[in-house]
Write an enzyme that holds these catalytic residues in place. Sequence first.
Site, PDB file in Angstrom:
ATOM      1  N   HIS A   1     -83.267 -64.118  -6.206  1.00  0.00           N
ATOM      2  CA  HIS A   1     -84.204 -64.278  -5.096  1.00  0.00           C
ATOM      3  C   HIS A   1     -83.930 -63.285  -3.978  1.00  0.00           C
ATOM      4  CE1 HIS A   1     -85.232 -68.692  -6.264  1.00  0.00           C
ATOM      5  NE2 HIS A   1     -85.408 -67.832  -7.253  1.00  0.00           N
TER       6      HIS A   1
ATOM      7  N   GLU B   1     -83.657 -63.753  -0.774  1.00  0.00           N
ATOM      8  CA  GLU B   1     -82.623 -64.219   0.148  1.00  0.00           C
ATOM      9  C   GLU B   1     -81.234 -63.995  -0.448  1.00  0.00           C
ATOM     10  OE1 GLU B   1     -85.337 -65.799  -1.117  1.00  0.00           O
ATOM     11  OE2 GLU B   1     -85.526 -67.732  -0.092  1.00  0.00           O
TER      12      GLU B   1
ATOM     13  N   CYS C   1     -85.879 -71.628  -1.429  1.00  0.00           N
ATOM     14  CA  CYS C   1     -85.691 -72.740  -2.349  1.00  0.00           C
ATOM     15  C   CYS C   1     -84.408 -73.478  -1.943  1.00  0.00           C
ATOM     16  CB  CYS C   1     -85.600 -72.235  -3.790  1.00  0.00           C
ATOM     17  SG  CYS C   1     -84.067 -71.352  -4.175  1.00  0.00           S
TER      18      CYS C   1
ATOM     19  N   CYS D   1     -81.275 -71.225  -2.319  1.00  0.00           N
ATOM     20  CA  CYS D   1     -81.204 -70.199  -1.277  1.00  0.00           C
ATOM     21  C   CYS D   1     -80.888 -70.812   0.079  1.00  0.00           C
ATOM     22  CB  CYS D   1     -82.498 -69.403  -1.214  1.00  0.00           C
ATOM     23  SG  CYS D   1     -82.694 -68.288  -2.620  1.00  0.00           S
TER      24      CYS D   1
END
Length: 149
Positions: free
Chosen positions: A72, A74, A109, A112
């Site tokens: 991801h 992040e 999410c 993250c």
Amino acid sequence: MNIDKYYLDIATTVAARSSCLKKHYGAVVVKNNEIISTGYNGPPRGEAHCDHCTKFGNDKDIKEYGSCPAVHAEQNAIISAARRDMIGSTLYLAGIVPNTGECIIAEPCEICLRLIKNSGIDRVVNADGTLFQRDDAGILRRVNKWGTL
């Protein structure tokens, strides 16, 4: 242009580098008006880009990431910076739909969010405004769901 909009625009540009077939996310970590790191979602370094999406054409919930090979945005931004540089920083998160370029409201999410909490980042900003902020006790909490910039 306010400073949050400025860095969100940069996060949107970073998102354009994503090779994800479903959503392009971009993250920018900023401290004292200096960009510390950036990240976008895509395969781990050195691995091939997706040629099909494990989430398209099925009933999987968006939170089911086990079959998705992407790192991801992040996560990429956090692993590209030293923790000491992220303490007290702001993470700007932007999302766009591939092919259309339509902006979407990006949110971290659960995984993250745990990384953001542990990294020392003080604030998470998306197109709705400040989404998470550390309180006086140092706990990162959701502060806004539907604000505007």
